[in-house]
Write a protein that holds these residues in place. Structure first.
Motif, PDB file in Angstrom:
ATOM      1  N   TRP A 286       0.864  -1.181   0.000  1.00  0.00           N
ATOM      2  CA  TRP A 286       0.000   0.000   0.000  1.00  0.00           C
ATOM      3  C   TRP A 286       0.900   1.231   0.000  1.00  0.00           C
ATOM      4  O   TRP A 286       2.110   1.137   0.254  1.00  0.00           O
ATOM      5  N   PRO A 287       0.368   2.412  -0.303  1.00  0.00           N
ATOM      6  CA  PRO A 287       1.191   3.629  -0.307  1.00  0.00           C
ATOM      7  C   PRO A 287       1.849   3.860   1.050  1.00  0.00           C
ATOM      8  O   PRO A 287       1.234   3.673   2.103  1.00  0.00           O
ATOM      9  N   THR A 288       3.113   4.257   0.998  1.00  0.00           N
ATOM     10  CA  THR A 288       3.901   4.428   2.207  1.00  0.00           C
ATOM     11  C   THR A 288       4.502   5.825   2.238  1.00  0.00           C
ATOM     12  O   THR A 288       4.984   6.320   1.220  1.00  0.00           O
ATOM     13  N   THR A 289       4.463   6.427   3.404  1.00  0.00           N
ATOM     14  CA  THR A 289       5.103   7.723   3.608  1.00  0.00           C
ATOM     15  C   THR A 289       6.498   7.500   4.171  1.00  0.00           C
ATOM     16  O   THR A 289       6.658   6.883   5.232  1.00  0.00           O
ATOM     17  N   ILE A 290       7.499   7.972   3.449  1.00  0.00           N
ATOM     18  CA  ILE A 290       8.886   7.827   3.856  1.00  0.00           C
ATOM     19  C   ILE A 290       9.278   9.055   4.670  1.00  0.00           C
ATOM     20  O   ILE A 290       8.999  10.189   4.276  1.00  0.00           O
ATOM     21  N   VAL A 291       9.947   8.832   5.798  1.00  0.00           N
ATOM     22  CA  VAL A 291      10.253   9.897   6.744  1.00  0.00           C
ATOM     23  C   VAL A 291      11.756  10.015   6.927  1.00  0.00           C
ATOM     24  O   VAL A 291      12.463   9.009   7.078  1.00  0.00           O
ATOM     25  N   HIS A 292      12.234  11.253   6.890  1.00  0.00           N
ATOM     26  CA  HIS A 292      13.611  11.572   7.264  1.00  0.00           C
ATOM     27  C   HIS A 292      13.578  12.531   8.438  1.00  0.00           C
ATOM     28  O   HIS A 292      13.101  13.662   8.323  1.00  0.00           O
TER      29      HIS A 292
END
Length: 388
Positions: A286-292
Motif C-alpha cells: 500500500w502507499p507508504t510515507t517515507i520519513v527523514h
C-alpha cells in the motif's frame, strides 16, 4: 516571514470555518480529506535566480539530466552505443531500423551481385542462351537463372533468409560471387542476432515496470513523533509486487567548501530514511510515507524555511527492488528541489474504508493530497508556523 509554499491569506478561503465539520482549530493534526488543498509554491525573485543556476539533475520522472560529453574507453564503442540507443529508443524507431537493416543489406548485396554478373557477362550469356563463346575466362555464369535486378534482389533475399527456393544459385567457377555469398551469410546472421537481442531486451526490461511506481510531487516538513521531519510518499500501482524493495535519498549540494578550502562540486550527503532503514526492506503493498528525521546528523539540520528557500540543492530518491513476476531488478528515481518542499503540511490518508468484499481500498487520486498542520521547530532554528 514570507512563506515559500503559500501565503496564509491564500489558505483561508480554502479552509472551512471553525464551526464546520472537518476543521478544528484546537486540533490541527486531524486528517480529513475535506481539508485537502492544492498548493502552488511562491517564487521570490532572489530564490528563483539562485535556483535557476542550479539545473535539476534528475527529472521528476527519473531521467538523468547529466551530459557525459565525449567518452572513450572500454564499453563505449559504437556497437555498444548503438545497442543501448536502440534499447532505450521508442518502439517506432526500433521497428524502422529493424525493417531498414534487412532491406538495406538485401539491396546492397543485390547491387554487388548485379555488378559481378554484369562485368562477367552473365546477362548477355543467359539472354542469348550461349555459354562459353561470350565469356572469356569462364565456361559458366556466376549466378545461374538471373535475368535482371529484380531476380538478383530475390536471390539476395533467399541467401540472407536461407529460404533457398533452388532456382538461382552461385556456380563454383566465380570466386567473387562465392566470397560475396559467404560475407552476406555471415553478416545476415550477425544482424539477426543483434536485432533479436534488442527486441528481447526491450520486451523484458524493467523500465516500464518502474513507471508504475509513483512518488509524490511534493515533499513536506512537519512534526512526526515530536521530531521535525521531511516526508514524501511512494506507491506501487502495479498488481505485480516488488520484493526486496529498498529506498535511499541523497542530498546533492551545488557546491561545498571543505575545511581545507577545497570546493566540492555536486557534493553528495545521504539522508537516513525510515520505515525503510539500511537493514530492512520496504513493504509496498500500500502507499507508504517515507520519513527523514531532521536531527543533528541531518544535512538539513539548522535550516529554517527561509534558508531552504534560498538553498541550492536537490534531494534525489532512488527505489530499487525485484519484480515478483520476472525476478528481474528494477529501479525508479525522482528528485525534489527546495521549492518542492512544503513547510507545515502533512499527507492525507489514502487508505479508505473497507469495500464490499472486505478489503481496504486505496484511493490513488489522493497521492498528492495534503493539509496544513502546525509545526514548532526550535531544534533547528526555524520559526513557529501555524496555518490558523
Amino acid at each position: 516571514m514570507e512563506s515559500s509554499t503559500a501565503g496564509i491569506e491564500a489558505l483561508e478561503p480554502m479552509l472551512p470555518n471553525s464551526g464546520k465539520q472537518g476543521w478544528n482549530n484546537s486540533n490541527p493534526e486531524q486528517t480529513t480529506t475535506s481539508r485537502s488543498i492544492v498548493i502552488t509554491p511562491k517564487q521570490d525573485q532572489t530564490s528563483f535566480k539562485k535556483r535557476n543556476s542550479f539545473r535539476r539533475l534528475v527529472t521528476k520522472s527519473g531521467e538523468s539530466n547529466i551530459s557525459n560529453g565525449q567518452i572513450t574507453g572500454p564499453g563505449t564503442g559504437t556497437f555498444v552505443g548503438l545497442f543501448t540507443w536502440l534499447v532505450d529508443a521508442k518502439w517506432r524507431w526500433t521497428g524502422i531500423i529493424f525493417f531498414a537493416s534487412f532491406y538495406v543489406t538485401w539491396t546492397m548485396f543485390a547491387v554487388l551481385f548485379w555488378l559481378i554478373c554484369y562485368f562477367h557477362g552473365d546477362f548477355e550469356t543467359q539472354e542469348s542462351g550461349v555459354v562459353g563463346d561470350v565469356l572469356a575466362n569462364s565456361s559458366q555464369p556466376c549466378v545461374e537463372n538471373i535475368k535482371d535486378f529484380t531476380s538478383i534482389f530475390l536471390f539476395s533475399l533467399e541467401i540472407q533468409t536461407t529460404i533457398g527456393f533452388g532456382f538461382s544459385r552461385v556456380t563454383e567457377d566465380c570466386a567473387a560471387a562465392i566470397v560475396t555469398l559467404t560475407v552476406q551469410a555471415i553478416l545476415g546472421t550477425i544482424i539477426e542476432a543483434f536485432l533479436v537481442g534488442v527486441v528481447f531486451t526491450k520486451l523484458v526490461r524493467t523500465k516500464w515496470r518502474a513507471q508504475a511506481i509513483a512518488f509524490s510531487q511534493y515533499s513536506v516538513i512537519c512534526q512526526q513523533d515530536g521530531q521535525l521531519s521531511l516526508m514524501f510518499r511512494i506507491a506501487d500501482r502495479h498488481t505485480s509486487r516488488i520484493i526486496g524493495a529498498r529506498i535511499r535519498a541523497t542530498l546533492v549540494n551545488q557546491t561545498r567548501v571543505t575545511r581545507e578550502g577545497h570546493v566540492v562540486t555536486l557534493d553528495q550527503q545521504p539522508l537516513r530514511l525510515h520505515p525503510s532503514g539500511e537493514d530492512s526492506d520496504l513493504l509496498l503493498l500500500w502507499p507508504t510515507t517515507i520519513v527523514h528525521s531532521i536531527t543533528v546528523e541531518s544535512p538539513l539540520y539548522g535550516m529554517n524555511e527561509a534558508d531552504m528557500t534560498q538553498a541550492a540543492f536537490e534531494i534525489i530518491v532512488t527505489l530499487e527492488g525485484t519484480t515478483s513476476s520476472t525476478d528481474m531488478s528494477t529501479q525508479a528515481m525522482t528528485s525534489y528541489l527546495p521549492c518542492e518542499i512544503l513547510w507545515g503540511y502533512r499527507f492525507d490518508d489514502m487508505i479508505g474504508a473497507k469495500s464490499d468484499n472486505g478489503r481496504p481500498t486505496v484511493d490513488h487520486s489522493l497521492m498528492d493530497s495534503i493539509y496544513p498542520v502546525g509545526i514548532t521547530a526550535e531544534d533547528n532554528g526555524s520559526v513557529e508556523f501555524s496555518p490558523d
